[in-house]
Design a protein around this motif. Structure first.
Motif, PDB file in Angstrom:
ATOM      1  N   THR A  65       0.893  -1.099  -0.110  1.00 36.26           N
ATOM      2  CA  THR A  65      -0.088  -0.086   0.069  1.00 36.26           C
ATOM      3  C   THR A  65       0.975   1.260  -0.033  1.00 36.26           C
ATOM      4  O   THR A  65       0.546   2.140  -0.637  1.00 36.26           O
ATOM      5  CB  THR A  65      -0.977   0.218   1.293  1.00 36.26           C
ATOM      6  N   SER A  66       1.947   1.244   0.846  1.00 37.90           N
ATOM      7  CA  SER A  66       2.690   2.371   0.736  1.00 37.90           C
ATOM      8  C   SER A  66       3.407   2.629  -0.365  1.00 37.90           C
ATOM      9  O   SER A  66       3.583   3.795  -0.906  1.00 37.90           O
ATOM     10  CB  SER A  66       3.834   2.029   2.137  1.00 37.90           C
ATOM     11  N   LEU A  67       3.971   1.714  -1.043  1.00 42.08           N
ATOM     12  CA  LEU A  67       4.928   1.817  -2.091  1.00 42.08           C
ATOM     13  C   LEU A  67       3.839   2.114  -3.524  1.00 42.08           C
ATOM     14  O   LEU A  67       4.379   3.106  -4.282  1.00 42.08           O
ATOM     15  CB  LEU A  67       5.707   0.437  -2.637  1.00 42.08           C
ATOM     16  N   LEU A  68       2.690   1.792  -3.433  1.00 39.98           N
ATOM     17  CA  LEU A  68       1.823   2.396  -4.327  1.00 39.98           C
ATOM     18  C   LEU A  68       1.534   3.837  -4.191  1.00 39.98           C
ATOM     19  O   LEU A  68       1.633   4.872  -5.259  1.00 39.98           O
ATOM     20  CB  LEU A  68       0.456   1.611  -4.513  1.00 39.98           C
ATOM     21  N   LEU A  69       1.459   4.311  -3.134  1.00 38.70           N
ATOM     22  CA  LEU A  69       1.229   5.812  -2.666  1.00 38.70           C
ATOM     23  C   LEU A  69       2.382   6.336  -3.218  1.00 38.70           C
ATOM     24  O   LEU A  69       2.514   7.911  -3.894  1.00 38.70           O
ATOM     25  CB  LEU A  69       0.914   6.121  -1.380  1.00 38.70           C
ATOM     26  N   VAL A  70       3.598   5.923  -2.908  1.00 36.12           N
ATOM     27  CA  VAL A  70       4.992   6.534  -3.304  1.00 36.12           C
ATOM     28  C   VAL A  70       4.955   6.701  -5.027  1.00 36.12           C
ATOM     29  O   VAL A  70       5.349   7.674  -5.406  1.00 36.12           O
ATOM     30  CB  VAL A  70       6.232   5.876  -2.832  1.00 36.12           C
ATOM     31  N   PRO A 121       9.115  -3.664 -19.773  1.00 32.77           N
ATOM     32  CA  PRO A 121      10.008  -2.293 -19.531  1.00 32.77           C
ATOM     33  C   PRO A 121       9.211  -1.395 -18.565  1.00 32.77           C
ATOM     34  O   PRO A 121       9.808  -0.575 -17.906  1.00 32.77           O
ATOM     35  CB  PRO A 121       9.968  -1.604 -20.963  1.00 32.77           C
ATOM     36  N   ARG A 122       8.002  -1.684 -18.235  1.00 32.51           N
ATOM     37  CA  ARG A 122       7.399  -0.939 -17.259  1.00 32.51           C
ATOM     38  C   ARG A 122       7.336  -1.700 -15.726  1.00 32.51           C
ATOM     39  O   ARG A 122       6.635  -1.068 -14.845  1.00 32.51           O
ATOM     40  CB  ARG A 122       5.687  -0.737 -17.670  1.00 32.51           C
ATOM     41  N   ALA A 123       7.842  -2.569 -15.796  1.00 28.68           N
ATOM     42  CA  ALA A 123       8.136  -3.384 -14.540  1.00 28.68           C
ATOM     43  C   ALA A 123       8.667  -2.682 -13.437  1.00 28.68           C
ATOM     44  O   ALA A 123       9.901  -1.949 -13.678  1.00 28.68           O
ATOM     45  CB  ALA A 123       8.449  -4.969 -14.589  1.00 28.68           C
ATOM     46  N   ARG A 124       8.348  -2.467 -12.289  1.00 27.79           N
ATOM     47  CA  ARG A 124       8.911  -1.386 -11.178  1.00 27.79           C
ATOM     48  C   ARG A 124       9.242  -2.354  -9.859  1.00 27.79           C
ATOM     49  O   ARG A 124       9.852  -1.681  -9.091  1.00 27.79           O
ATOM     50  CB  ARG A 124       8.264  -0.515 -11.038  1.00 27.79           C
ATOM     51  N   THR A 125       8.242  -3.196  -9.798  1.00 23.63           N
ATOM     52  CA  THR A 125       8.269  -3.795  -8.192  1.00 23.63           C
ATOM     53  C   THR A 125       8.129  -5.249  -8.369  1.00 23.63           C
ATOM     54  O   THR A 125       7.477  -5.935  -8.945  1.00 23.63           O
ATOM     55  CB  THR A 125       6.915  -3.262  -7.428  1.00 23.63           C
ATOM     56  N   ARG A 126       9.108  -5.875  -7.505  1.00 25.87           N
ATOM     57  CA  ARG A 126       9.050  -7.314  -7.322  1.00 25.87           C
ATOM     58  C   ARG A 126       9.475  -7.890  -6.115  1.00 25.87           C
ATOM     59  O   ARG A 126       9.845  -6.808  -5.243  1.00 25.87           O
ATOM     60  CB  ARG A 126      10.310  -8.001  -8.309  1.00 25.87           C
ATOM     61  N   ILE A 127       8.874  -8.905  -5.647  1.00 24.03           N
ATOM     62  CA  ILE A 127       8.941  -9.538  -4.165  1.00 24.03           C
ATOM     63  C   ILE A 127       9.617 -10.795  -4.239  1.00 24.03           C
ATOM     64  O   ILE A 127       9.287 -11.679  -5.285  1.00 24.03           O
ATOM     65  CB  ILE A 127       7.415  -9.616  -3.802  1.00 24.03           C
ATOM     66  N   ALA A 128      10.444 -11.144  -3.448  1.00 28.85           N
ATOM     67  CA  ALA A 128      11.069 -12.314  -3.313  1.00 28.85           C
ATOM     68  C   ALA A 128      10.823 -12.841  -1.781  1.00 28.85           C
ATOM     69  O   ALA A 128      10.952 -11.911  -0.811  1.00 28.85           O
ATOM     70  CB  ALA A 128      12.562 -12.248  -3.424  1.00 28.85           C
ATOM     71  N   ALA A 129      11.244 -14.156  -1.584  1.00 26.81           N
ATOM     72  CA  ALA A 129      10.815 -14.682  -0.181  1.00 26.81           C
ATOM     73  C   ALA A 129      12.221 -14.954   0.288  1.00 26.81           C
ATOM     74  O   ALA A 129      13.075 -15.637  -0.169  1.00 26.81           O
ATOM     75  CB  ALA A 129       9.734 -15.853  -0.093  1.00 26.81           C
ATOM     76  N   ALA A 130      12.450 -14.863   1.690  1.00 26.75           N
ATOM     77  CA  ALA A 130      13.832 -15.343   2.430  1.00 26.75           C
ATOM     78  C   ALA A 130      13.406 -16.882   2.476  1.00 26.75           C
ATOM     79  O   ALA A 130      12.338 -17.272   2.495  1.00 26.75           O
ATOM     80  CB  ALA A 130      13.940 -14.596   3.786  1.00 26.75           C
ATOM     81  N   ALA A 146       2.265 -11.141  -9.838  1.00 30.54           N
ATOM     82  CA  ALA A 146       1.493 -11.053 -11.178  1.00 30.54           C
ATOM     83  C   ALA A 146       0.583  -9.625 -10.981  1.00 30.54           C
ATOM     84  O   ALA A 146       0.338  -8.998 -11.803  1.00 30.54           O
ATOM     85  CB  ALA A 146       0.378 -12.083 -11.258  1.00 30.54           C
ATOM     86  N   TYR A 147       0.006  -9.365  -9.639  1.00 25.48           N
ATOM     87  CA  TYR A 147      -0.529  -8.234  -9.705  1.00 25.48           C
ATOM     88  C   TYR A 147       0.134  -7.086  -9.714  1.00 25.48           C
ATOM     89  O   TYR A 147       0.056  -6.147 -10.465  1.00 25.48           O
ATOM     90  CB  TYR A 147      -1.318  -8.214  -8.103  1.00 25.48           C
ATOM     91  N   LEU A 148       1.426  -6.947  -9.484  1.00 32.00           N
ATOM     92  CA  LEU A 148       2.200  -5.801  -9.568  1.00 32.00           C
ATOM     93  C   LEU A 148       2.596  -5.669 -10.903  1.00 32.00           C
ATOM     94  O   LEU A 148       2.943  -4.457 -11.346  1.00 32.00           O
ATOM     95  CB  LEU A 148       3.670  -5.992  -8.811  1.00 32.00           C
ATOM     96  N   LEU A 149       2.662  -6.511 -11.804  1.00 30.54           N
ATOM     97  CA  LEU A 149       2.917  -6.210 -12.985  1.00 30.54           C
ATOM     98  C   LEU A 149       1.887  -5.417 -13.774  1.00 30.54           C
ATOM     99  O   LEU A 149       2.058  -4.315 -14.641  1.00 30.54           O
ATOM    100  CB  LEU A 149       3.191  -7.511 -13.978  1.00 30.54           C
ATOM    101  N   ALA A 150       0.620  -5.569 -13.519  1.00 30.99           N
ATOM    102  CA  ALA A 150      -0.329  -4.990 -13.898  1.00 30.99           C
ATOM    103  C   ALA A 150      -0.503  -3.386 -13.279  1.00 30.99           C
ATOM    104  O   ALA A 150      -0.582  -2.686 -13.924  1.00 30.99           O
ATOM    105  CB  ALA A 150      -1.712  -5.607 -13.718  1.00 30.99           C
ATOM    106  N   ARG A 151      -0.397  -3.624 -11.926  1.00 38.66           N
ATOM    107  CA  ARG A 151      -0.052  -2.280 -11.051  1.00 38.66           C
ATOM    108  C   ARG A 151       0.883  -1.434 -11.965  1.00 38.66           C
ATOM    109  O   ARG A 151       0.453  -0.191 -11.853  1.00 38.66           O
ATOM    110  CB  ARG A 151      -0.066  -2.570  -9.791  1.00 38.66           C
ATOM    111  N   ASP A 152       2.137  -1.756 -11.905  1.00 39.50           N
ATOM    112  CA  ASP A 152       3.025  -1.069 -12.390  1.00 39.50           C
ATOM    113  C   ASP A 152       2.737  -0.300 -13.975  1.00 39.50           C
ATOM    114  O   ASP A 152       2.820   0.808 -14.349  1.00 39.50           O
ATOM    115  CB  ASP A 152       4.350  -1.703 -12.434  1.00 39.50           C
ATOM    116  N   ASP A 153       2.153  -1.223 -14.630  1.00 36.10           N
ATOM    117  CA  ASP A 153       1.499  -0.796 -16.061  1.00 36.10           C
ATOM    118  C   ASP A 153       0.963   0.398 -16.038  1.00 36.10           C
ATOM    119  O   ASP A 153       0.834   1.305 -16.707  1.00 36.10           O
ATOM    120  CB  ASP A 153       1.311  -1.902 -16.905  1.00 36.10           C
TER     121      ASP A 153
END
Length: 213
Positions: A65-70, A121-130, A146-153
């Motif tokens: 949520t915070s990163l979307l607002l940023v 090219p529009r990808a900006r956010t990825r998540i990885a697990a420890a 998967a959600y973040l790919l659409a969100r970033d676009d």
């Protein structure tokens, strides 16, 4: 296993910016504004070395949520790329933390670089697990990526004004309030939001925010 979310951010295309110092100031101002409007981290995204910024959030929903607002609040011409690592973040001293959450965040931002450079090219956010995260969290991270790919676009396709309007809607401001702030009519606000597909971003923000309450 802890599900803290460590975030590493860097400036997209920093070497080509006409004024890197101004861009860094804009990012700091944005981080402070987002933290004031949506205080879900212990501190706003903070500059570290060079063009990097870092923050720790108490879980994935708070981070996303915070990163979307940023992303929505940044001015035209300034973009950040984010690596989010889900895992333990351990204090070293009063100002330094370490741990697998940070290692995962580094892997995530490296993956964001690779996606942007190769196929998305529009990808900006990825998540990885420890290591050690359970199957439920791994499934959630796969879904979130998967959600973040659409969100970033969607964010990348918006004008600066539309991002401001979407930011306001995420925070619960009415279209009337936004129209008054922008000096436009309510139908103009409605049309701008509808044409940009911002309803999907606002709905996603609301879904994640429910986990924080």
């Amino acid at each position: 296993m802890s599900d803290d979310a460590a975030v590493i951010a860097d400036i997209v295309g920093s070497r080509t910016l006409p004024d890197r110092a101004a861009a860094q100031r804009a990012i700091v101002a944005t981080a402070e504004r987002v933290h004031a409007d949506h205080p879900v981290a212990g501190a706003p995204l903070t500059a570290t070395v060079g063009d990097e910024f870092q923050a720790v959030y108490p879980g994935l929903a708070a981070a996303l949520t915070s990163l979307l607002l940023v992303q929505l609040h940044l001015p035209d011409g300034v973009q950040l790329r984010f690596g989010v690592g889900v895992g333990a973040v351990d204090p070293v001293d009063e100002s330094i933390t370490d741990g697998p959450g940070w290692w995962a965040a580094r892997a995530a931002i490296d993956e964001a670089h690779r996606l942007q450079d190769r196929a998305v090219p529009r990808a900006r956010t990825r998540i990885a697990a420890a290591e050690g995260q359970d199957a439920v969290m791994l499934h959630r991270i796969a879904y979130a990526n998967a959600y973040l790919l659409a969100r970033d676009d969607l964010v990348a396709s918006m004008s600066e004004r539309t991002r401001r309007l979407t930011y306001g809607r995420c925070l619960g401001r009415t279209q009337r309030e936004l129209a008054e702030a922008e000096g436009v009519t309510q139908p103009a606000v409605s049309q701008a939001l509808a044409s940009a597909g911002s309803a999907a971003l606002v709905a996603g923000f609301a879904d994640l925010s429910r986990e924080l309450s």
